[in-house]
Write a protein that holds these residues in place. Sequence first.
Motif, PDB file in Angstrom:
ATOM      1  N   CYS A 155       0.829  -1.209   0.000  1.00 44.72           N
ATOM      2  CA  CYS A 155       0.000   0.000   0.000  1.00 44.72           C
ATOM      3  C   CYS A 155       0.856   1.249   0.000  1.00 44.72           C
ATOM      4  CB  CYS A 155      -0.874   0.044   1.247  1.00 44.72           C
ATOM      5  SG  CYS A 155      -2.342  -0.907   1.115  1.00 44.72           S
ATOM      6  N   ARG A 156       1.846   1.243   0.865  1.00 46.94           N
ATOM      7  CA  ARG A 156       2.683   2.444   0.953  1.00 46.94           C
ATOM      8  C   ARG A 156       3.447   2.654  -0.344  1.00 46.94           C
ATOM      9  NH1 ARG A 156       4.566   1.011   6.650  1.00 46.94           N
ATOM     10  NH2 ARG A 156       6.636   0.928   5.765  1.00 46.94           N
ATOM     11  N   SER A 157       3.846   1.562  -0.983  1.00 42.63           N
ATOM     12  CA  SER A 157       4.589   1.715  -2.236  1.00 42.63           C
ATOM     13  C   SER A 157       3.688   2.256  -3.335  1.00 42.63           C
ATOM     14  CB  SER A 157       5.192   0.378  -2.661  1.00 42.63           C
ATOM     15  OG  SER A 157       4.239  -0.375  -3.370  1.00 42.63           O
ATOM     16  N   LEU A 158       2.374   2.236  -3.120  1.00 40.64           N
ATOM     17  CA  LEU A 158       1.466   2.766  -4.138  1.00 40.64           C
ATOM     18  C   LEU A 158       1.011   4.178  -3.786  1.00 40.64           C
ATOM     19  CD1 LEU A 158      -0.625  -0.428  -4.782  1.00 40.64           C
ATOM     20  CD2 LEU A 158       1.205   0.510  -6.171  1.00 40.64           C
ATOM     21  N   GLY A 159       1.665   4.768  -2.786  1.00 38.29           N
ATOM     22  CA  GLY A 159       1.347   6.155  -2.459  1.00 38.29           C
ATOM     23  C   GLY A 159       0.149   6.319  -1.545  1.00 38.29           C
ATOM     24  N   ILE A 160      -0.265   5.242  -0.882  1.00 43.37           N
ATOM     25  CA  ILE A 160      -1.410   5.355   0.021  1.00 43.37           C
ATOM     26  C   ILE A 160      -0.919   5.746   1.407  1.00 43.37           C
ATOM     27  CG2 ILE A 160      -3.257   4.075   1.143  1.00 43.37           C
ATOM     28  CD1 ILE A 160      -3.451   2.380  -1.372  1.00 43.37           C
ATOM     29  N   ASN A 161      -1.516   6.774   1.956  1.00 40.02           N
ATOM     30  CA  ASN A 161      -1.163   7.196   3.307  1.00 40.02           C
ATOM     31  C   ASN A 161      -1.845   6.249   4.287  1.00 40.02           C
ATOM     32  OD1 ASN A 161      -0.936   8.415   5.781  1.00 40.02           O
ATOM     33  ND2 ASN A 161      -1.125  10.468   4.956  1.00 40.02           N
ATOM     34  N   THR A 162      -1.071   5.294   4.785  1.00 42.62           N
ATOM     35  CA  THR A 162      -1.694   4.245   5.600  1.00 42.62           C
ATOM     36  C   THR A 162      -2.182   4.782   6.936  1.00 42.62           C
ATOM     37  OG1 THR A 162       0.528   3.614   6.255  1.00 42.62           O
ATOM     38  CG2 THR A 162      -0.494   2.310   4.552  1.00 42.62           C
ATOM     39  N   THR A 163      -1.521   5.826   7.438  1.00 41.80           N
ATOM     40  CA  THR A 163      -1.978   6.420   8.699  1.00 41.80           C
ATOM     41  C   THR A 163      -3.408   6.923   8.552  1.00 41.80           C
ATOM     42  OG1 THR A 163       0.265   7.172   9.010  1.00 41.80           O
ATOM     43  CG2 THR A 163      -1.385   8.109  10.446  1.00 41.80           C
ATOM     44  N   HIS A 164      -3.647   7.735   7.520  1.00 39.06           N
ATOM     45  CA  HIS A 164      -5.001   8.254   7.323  1.00 39.06           C
ATOM     46  C   HIS A 164      -5.988   7.129   7.082  1.00 39.06           C
ATOM     47  CE1 HIS A 164      -3.572  12.502   5.992  1.00 39.06           C
ATOM     48  NE2 HIS A 164      -3.271  12.204   7.241  1.00 39.06           N
ATOM     49  N   THR A 165      -5.554   6.152   6.300  1.00 40.38           N
ATOM     50  CA  THR A 165      -6.467   5.068   5.951  1.00 40.38           C
ATOM     51  C   THR A 165      -6.901   4.302   7.197  1.00 40.38           C
ATOM     52  OG1 THR A 165      -5.238   4.909   3.895  1.00 40.38           O
ATOM     53  CG2 THR A 165      -6.748   3.135   4.390  1.00 40.38           C
ATOM     54  N   LYS A 166      -5.932   4.014   8.068  1.00 41.19           N
ATOM     55  CA  LYS A 166      -6.283   3.294   9.295  1.00 41.19           C
ATOM     56  C   LYS A 166      -7.179   4.154  10.182  1.00 41.19           C
ATOM     57  CE  LYS A 166      -2.145   0.478   9.734  1.00 41.19           C
ATOM     58  NZ  LYS A 166      -0.944   0.246  10.544  1.00 41.19           N
ATOM     59  N   LEU A 167      -6.842   5.437  10.275  1.00 43.01           N
ATOM     60  CA  LEU A 167      -7.635   6.299  11.157  1.00 43.01           C
ATOM     61  C   LEU A 167      -9.069   6.444  10.651  1.00 43.01           C
ATOM     62  CD1 LEU A 167      -5.146   9.067  12.287  1.00 43.01           C
ATOM     63  CD2 LEU A 167      -6.037   7.142  13.567  1.00 43.01           C
ATOM     64  N   THR A 168      -9.241   6.511   9.338  1.00 47.50           N
ATOM     65  CA  THR A 168     -10.624   6.596   8.871  1.00 47.50           C
ATOM     66  C   THR A 168     -11.383   5.325   9.232  1.00 47.50           C
ATOM     67  OG1 THR A 168      -9.877   5.852   6.702  1.00 47.50           O
ATOM     68  CG2 THR A 168     -10.321   8.191   6.924  1.00 47.50           C
ATOM     69  N   ALA A 169     -10.680   4.182   9.151  1.00 49.44           N
ATOM     70  CA  ALA A 169     -11.355   2.938   9.528  1.00 49.44           C
ATOM     71  C   ALA A 169     -11.739   2.962  11.002  1.00 49.44           C
ATOM     72  CB  ALA A 169     -10.469   1.733   9.226  1.00 49.44           C
ATOM     73  N   PHE A 170     -10.796   3.363  11.848  1.00 52.64           N
ATOM     74  CA  PHE A 170     -11.091   3.454  13.283  1.00 52.64           C
ATOM     75  C   PHE A 170     -12.242   4.423  13.530  1.00 52.64           C
ATOM     76  CE2 PHE A 170      -6.879   1.721  14.643  1.00 52.64           C
ATOM     77  CZ  PHE A 170      -7.377   0.850  15.582  1.00 52.64           C
ATOM     78  N   GLY A 171     -12.162   5.575  12.876  1.00 51.82           N
ATOM     79  CA  GLY A 171     -13.167   6.609  13.093  1.00 51.82           C
ATOM     80  C   GLY A 171     -14.545   6.152  12.642  1.00 51.82           C
ATOM     81  N   MET A 172     -14.606   5.546  11.457  1.00 50.90           N
ATOM     82  CA  MET A 172     -15.882   5.062  10.926  1.00 50.90           C
ATOM     83  C   MET A 172     -16.496   4.012  11.851  1.00 50.90           C
ATOM     84  SD  MET A 172     -17.425   5.881   8.235  1.00 50.90           S
ATOM     85  CE  MET A 172     -17.090   7.060   6.964  1.00 50.90           C
ATOM     86  N   GLY A 173     -15.652   3.031  12.199  1.00 45.39           N
ATOM     87  CA  GLY A 173     -16.143   1.958  13.068  1.00 45.39           C
ATOM     88  C   GLY A 173     -16.662   2.530  14.373  1.00 45.39           C
ATOM     89  N   ALA A 174     -15.892   3.451  14.962  1.00 42.15           N
ATOM     90  CA  ALA A 174     -16.275   4.025  16.246  1.00 42.15           C
ATOM     91  C   ALA A 174     -17.558   4.832  16.107  1.00 42.15           C
ATOM     92  CB  ALA A 174     -15.149   4.889  16.787  1.00 42.15           C
ATOM     93  N   MET A 175     -17.732   5.509  14.979  1.00 46.33           N
ATOM     94  CA  MET A 175     -18.934   6.326  14.803  1.00 46.33           C
ATOM     95  C   MET A 175     -20.188   5.462  14.885  1.00 46.33           C
ATOM     96  SD  MET A 175     -19.917   8.744  11.621  1.00 46.33           S
ATOM     97  CE  MET A 175     -20.455   7.437  10.540  1.00 46.33           C
ATOM     98  N   PHE A 176     -20.158   4.319  14.196  1.00 39.58           N
ATOM     99  CA  PHE A 176     -21.354   3.473  14.236  1.00 39.58           C
ATOM    100  C   PHE A 176     -21.575   2.915  15.642  1.00 39.58           C
ATOM    101  CE2 PHE A 176     -20.517   3.266   9.600  1.00 39.58           C
ATOM    102  CZ  PHE A 176     -21.665   3.915   9.225  1.00 39.58           C
ATOM    103  N   ALA A 177     -20.470   2.624  16.344  1.00 39.79           N
ATOM    104  CA  ALA A 177     -20.625   2.179  17.736  1.00 39.79           C
ATOM    105  C   ALA A 177     -21.265   3.290  18.556  1.00 39.79           C
ATOM    106  CB  ALA A 177     -19.271   1.794  18.318  1.00 39.79           C
ATOM    107  N   GLY A 178     -20.887   4.540  18.272  1.00 45.04           N
ATOM    108  CA  GLY A 178     -21.468   5.668  18.993  1.00 45.04           C
ATOM    109  C   GLY A 178     -22.964   5.782  18.737  1.00 45.04           C
ATOM    110  N   PHE A 179     -23.374   5.636  17.472  1.00 43.57           N
ATOM    111  CA  PHE A 179     -24.809   5.633  17.167  1.00 43.57           C
ATOM    112  C   PHE A 179     -25.510   4.545  17.971  1.00 43.57           C
ATOM    113  CE2 PHE A 179     -24.073   7.237  12.547  1.00 43.57           C
ATOM    114  CZ  PHE A 179     -23.890   8.511  13.023  1.00 43.57           C
ATOM    115  N   ALA A 180     -24.942   3.345  17.902  1.00 44.83           N
ATOM    116  CA  ALA A 180     -25.565   2.218  18.599  1.00 44.83           C
ATOM    117  C   ALA A 180     -25.619   2.482  20.093  1.00 44.83           C
ATOM    118  CB  ALA A 180     -24.804   0.927  18.318  1.00 44.83           C
ATOM    119  N   GLY A 181     -24.544   3.108  20.615  1.00 46.16           N
ATOM    120  CA  GLY A 181     -24.498   3.397  22.050  1.00 46.16           C
ATOM    121  C   GLY A 181     -25.596   4.364  22.457  1.00 46.16           C
ATOM    122  N   SER A 182     -25.793   5.416  21.667  1.00 46.29           N
ATOM    123  CA  SER A 182     -26.811   6.375  22.085  1.00 46.29           C
ATOM    124  C   SER A 182     -28.198   5.754  21.943  1.00 46.29           C
ATOM    125  CB  SER A 182     -26.689   7.691  21.320  1.00 46.29           C
ATOM    126  OG  SER A 182     -26.893   7.474  19.965  1.00 46.29           O
TER     127      SER A 182
END
Lengths: 305, 456, 302
Positions: B313-340
């Motif tokens: 991935c990194r060799s293809l110019g993908i910023n893996t930090t951002h990619t992982k964080l969006t995954a964490f953020g997305m997953g957490a967001m749905f957990a937040g909806f479910a939590g409320s």
Amino acid sequence: MEVFLQQLINGITLGSIYGLIAIGYTMVFGIIGMVNFAHGDVFMVAAFVALVAFLILTTWLGISSIAVALFIVLIVAMLFTSLVNWIIERLAYRPLRGSFRLAPLISAIGMSIFLSNFVQVSQGPRNKAIPPMVQGDFVLVTHNDYAVTLSFKQLIIWGVTAVLLVCFWYLVARTRLGRAQRACEQDQRMAALVGVNVDQTISLTFVIAAALAAVAGTMYLMYYGVVSFSDGFVPGVKAFTAAVLGGIGSLPGAVIGGLLIGLIETMWSAYFSIDYKDVAAFSVLAITLIFLPQGLFGRPDVEKV
Amino acid sequence: MTEGAANQRIDTVAALRDAAITTLLAFGLFLPLIGFHTVTNIRNELELDTRWPLLFSIVAVVGVARLAYSFLLAPWLERIKLRPMATTTPAWRATFGKWFVPFCIGFVIVYPAIIIAATGFGGALKWVDNFGIQILIYVMLGWGLNIVVGLAGLLDLGYVAFYAVGAYAYALLAKEFGFSFWILLPLAGVMSSFWGILLGFPVLRLRGDYLAIVTLAFGEIIRIVLVNWVDVTNGYAGISGIPRPSFFGIPFNANDDGFAATFGLEFSPIYRTIFLYYLILALALLTAFVTVRLRRLPVGRAWEALREDEIACRSLGINTTHTKLTAFGMGAMFAGFAGSFFAARQGFISPESFTFLESATILAIVVLGGMGSQIGVAIAAIAMIGGTEIMRELDFLKQIFGESFDPTQYRMLLFGFAMVIIMVLRPRGLISTRAPSVFLKEPKPVPVDLVKQGHG
Amino acid sequence: MTIAGDILLRVEHLTMRFGGLVAVDDLSFEARQGEITALIGPNGAGKTTVFNCITGFYKPSEGRIGLCHGDAAIWSELDALTDSGKRGITRGDSGLYLLERMPDYLVTQNARVARTFQNIRLFPGMTVLENLLVAQHNALMVASGYTLFGIFGLPSYHRAERASVEKARDWLNRVGLIHRADDPAGDLPYGDQRRLEIARAMCTDPVLLCLDEPAAGLNPRESAQLNELLMSIGNEHGISILLIEHDMSVVMEISDHVVVLDYGIKISDGAPDVVRNDPKVIAAYLGVPDHEVEKVGAEIGL
Ligand SMILES: Nc1ncnc2c1ncn2[C@@H]1O[C@H](COP(=O)(O)OP(=O)(O)OP(=O)(O)O)[C@@H](O)[C@H]1O
Ligand SMILES: [Mg+2]
């Protein structure tokens, strides 16, 4: 100062117990690269077996010599827990060896849930308290009415841990089994090719891990005099922290990590906040993994491109 | 013929020997903790009881089961293995595959009506609440975690922390400021997502099991803080009297301006339950819809690529930090909806609801379902949560095992056992193919043994 | 704007140490626009390490790696750029980058250097086509409005995605894998995987393509096809190639310029036939001291 000394003694005691459990994590991780999530619960099962054995010996057979009783309890717990862990490995982990990485972890989590609930169902959810097995202590220092004591219990724990560690070290460093283990750690297929019985070596690793956890469980029961079905998880995570802190895969690392975690926990409780004592251990875990993932004595894991 | 007979005989001997060994092992295994029972007597001392009949019946059952395995199950499995594999999928499978998802969605939409028709208003409450809503919460959590674990391959054992953040965010803000559910739902999602990214940031470098353990530690830290920060969270006692969601401003109560009165119906608690059912159904479907869309977008593809090979991935110019964080953020967001949603449905929350066991359950649902597969996750949630809920309903077992028998006790025991068994039988989960996100001529499902499941 | 023969990549005093081991020692060389530059040397000479330094996977211990886009006149600003502490500058169409300052993904994204790996690194569980779309991640990310437009399915994103698929289709035709487009990459035979990896690297739109032993494990026919592919990449697209290769037939046939490494030190640098006859190179490959080369060479009939 006195408080510090007392906490030092308590911390080393607690740390010995963590260290014994941590060796199990580190050995299993070393040989099959898996976090054996159920190990904390194996420790708890061992404490219950020790409890049952102790009750049989004292209330039914009427053995009055605590030393004899304790010795027998220790042996029984070690044998039985080894059997349990041997069967667990056969049923829950061996079929998944070489399968994809998450499967053994989920299986181990399932096993952990199973074990704690098995004990809850079979022995009931309440705390099980026994009268103190060993009483008495040495007073080391007294100052302004504060006595620093070293209890016999603590002394026994130190002694048993030390003796076992020496035996264990001999086993791993000097015997065929130890060599086979190290060979399997490096490369299982190669080890099998040169005639190491890989399955047997892994089984024995689980057996040794369980035996040490059983010692920890017995000591835990003797030290606190109370055990409940839910006592596996938190000590398990702390022992895992110890293994990581020492450098996972490193046996001396596990012991030193255990002592450090024990000390951190007791000092934290004494000087900061007892409510947040588990936070201390968990934070150490997170901080170690983030900033020093190879631990104190582990080999660094280089990312080769 | 004679050779076959000889084989048969040897098999019998081996089977008997196996059964004997198994029985012996079972005896040793169950002797201390089933053979003996520690009980506290009136003087508050611990005493031992024995339970020989129970011990021997369990050991006998194990021995018989082992025999049955050797004589019945093993030959059958052998025969299945020998049967030639079908090379083309039969037509009915294709039709089935096409209609399965629409049928399921249709079914869950009419589910409350079916239940009311079958059991009437009184009985329906339990079925819609315990089964419908409860399962859907886990389906939604499973789908949310599926983004992190199934797609991005990041092993997260502390997912429940974000569920807790969502729940406490709703509870505290609704009680303090009286904001409505519809304002707080997105807010809770944003806050959880923020925490997801915050906790995700330091652990990005970690891989596999280490990541799992760190996230577990974070999850526990958040729970311990919830327990001990009594001023805000009220500690173990939890927060009660959390405002319940209204039907777009019309409360569900027996008053004149309540839902029932407004619509000229007789008051019944079932209306609120049905409303909550559709609410969580909508949230879960939103999660599914967004995930399906994301998989076909560059982020989604980058997540899956990340799971396969981070260095590539990194060799293809993908910023893996951002990619992982969006995954964490997305997953957490749905957990937040479910939590409320959870807080609004219960009206009461406490740290008890956000233990490690909860995280493990959600992760198990994702892995058992077949990582990355939405349908698999839904099936696993129904099986695992529905299965444990069913245990509450098995009162007839009391007639067999006596009055003191309480099937609910065995829920988690069987749950753990099922986790092990399913992993051993299907280590890749129930659905073991991956659907490609884009195709040139025809989409061919990718067999899952080619798919890497997270780096480690 | 680019003129063949201008300097594209300039490696200066590159040193990479791993603990006590000096894997690359004070290496300097240049690669020119439109040319194929080969980096050869015995096993463990440090070739892959040089690649890793150029593509940002390793931070070099010392040295400077400059890369130029467009007009070579911008090289005159190299020292100013070094002093400024910035990663790169752009002047109109031209740009100058210091690769040793950039993290790996920016080397590909901004400096447009693509690479393949010695041990193939495809996404085995994704289809061939998906592999090529992942390579166009950054372009598609912008087109999808960083996911925002994409989620709502705006037509502008669909257009961009179709264009990417077309580009992928193009490359699949070039490398002869179009009939496998919907198959998982992990199912392809070894030679096809190598070609797919090259196609994937090309989909990132590079100016410099770094190939780590692309012919390893190929049979002679596949190897010949590879030669053609590499030549055509250079000729038709004006893309420069930096090549690590052990197969001398490939190296001698297609490269314009050869750099030889031994134990991290550059021992020869020049046109293929010059390098081929350099006694130092022969010595390094035969593993004998310089003064015995003639003797050993005679023995084995060189
Ligand atoms: N990450 C690293 N950590 C430690 N040493 C390394 C690392 N990467 C490479 N090396 C060492 O640097 C030296 C050069 O390795 P490199 O892989 O660059 O050689 P190479 O020329 O590519 O060899 P080959 O032809 O076998 O691919 C070797 O001795 C290798 O062990
Ligand atoms: Mg190399």
